[in-house]
Design an enzyme around this catalytic site. Structure first.
Site: not given
Ligand code: 13P
Length: 249
Positions: A11-13, A96, A98, A166, A172, A211, A233
């Site tokens: 997931n590149w966000k 997600h 977020e 998650e 993150g 993570s 990430g």
């Molecule tokens: P990280 O791998 O950066 O912790 O993010 C996880 C995430 O939110 C994937 O959707």
């Protein structure tokens, strides 16, 4: 029914511009050295979907990070599931944390998006997970299981649904739950999936996200009922994402 192949999804966000497409190209080259033991997906921002398709080759699927619950209409700035299939996407992430936090998305809204995605032939990757305060209060299991009950449409089958657990506090942060905690939550998610969807629920893939790195992927991916990873990430660079995929060698 045989358990489907694991899925490692990136997931590149809100990261990535044209120059970063080279990472997808490089990932495809790395995967070309030997068939991975899992499906591999990158979900870039909407703006890069079309170009990503051109460089993804045979080994990387391209998906999206969100879609609207409606198929078309007056929704400025939104993208529909039909637009994603039109671009060749097979997967879309919904719910997600977020999006739940930044855009106030509720379980009901998420169910509408997942339903729209499934009706268009997409596989919806439906995210669930507790906050740190909820875990500290001992509420991780009730929070996650009620998200699973309320966010997943009634028509879920293996082919159109992936669940991603998650924990919000692990995203993150470099922190991960213990493997025992991951096993406990994934078992609880599996139980609800079986209760709601029978044999299909027994085989729907449940990803762990938060993570995930090359250093911890093998351990996390070996936990019962963990059928892949959703990676933020560490998916931005081909080398680190490939390092995670190698957990399925
Ligand atoms: P990280 O791998 O950066 O912790 O993010 C996880 C995430 O939110 C994937 O959707």
């Amino acid at each position: 029914m045989a358990t489907p192949k694991a899925l490692v999804a990136g997931n590149w966000k809100m990261n990535g511009v044209t120059e970063n497409l080279v990472e997808i190209e490089k990932l495809n080259d790395l995967l070309g050295q030997g068939a991975p033991g899992c499906d591999v997906l990158i979900c870039p921002p909407f703006t890069l979907i079309h170009q990503s398709m051109q460089v993804a080759g045979d080994h990387v699927e391209i998906g999206a990070q969100d879609c609207h619950a409606n198929i078309a209409g007056a929704h400025t700035g939104d993208i529909s599931a039909a637009m994603l299939t039109d671009q060749g996407c097979k997967y879309v992430i919904v719910a997600h944390s977020e999006r739940r936090t930044d855009h106030g998305e509720t379980n009901e809204m998420v169910r509408g998006k997942a339903d729209a995605a499934q009706k268009e032939g997409l596989t919806a990757i439906i995210c669930v997970g507790e906050t740190e305060a909820e875990r500290d209060a001992g509420d991780a299991l009730p929070v996650v299981t009620s998200q699973v009950r309320e966010s997943i449409p009634a028509e879920a089958v293996v082919a159109n649904t992936v669940v991603a657990y998650e924990p919000v506090w692990a995203i993150g942060t470099g922190r991960t739950p213990t493997t025992a905690d991951v096993a406990e939550v994934h078992a609880a998610v599996r139980e609800v999936l079986i209760e709601r969807f029978g044999t299909e629920g027994a085989n729907v893939r449940i990803l762990y996200g938060g993570s995930v790195k090359p250093e911890n992927a093998r351990e996390l991916m070996s936990v019962d009922n963990v059928n892949g990873a959703l990676v933020g990430g560490a998916s931005l660079k081909a080398d680190s994402f490939y390092g995670i995929i190698q957990a399925y060698d």
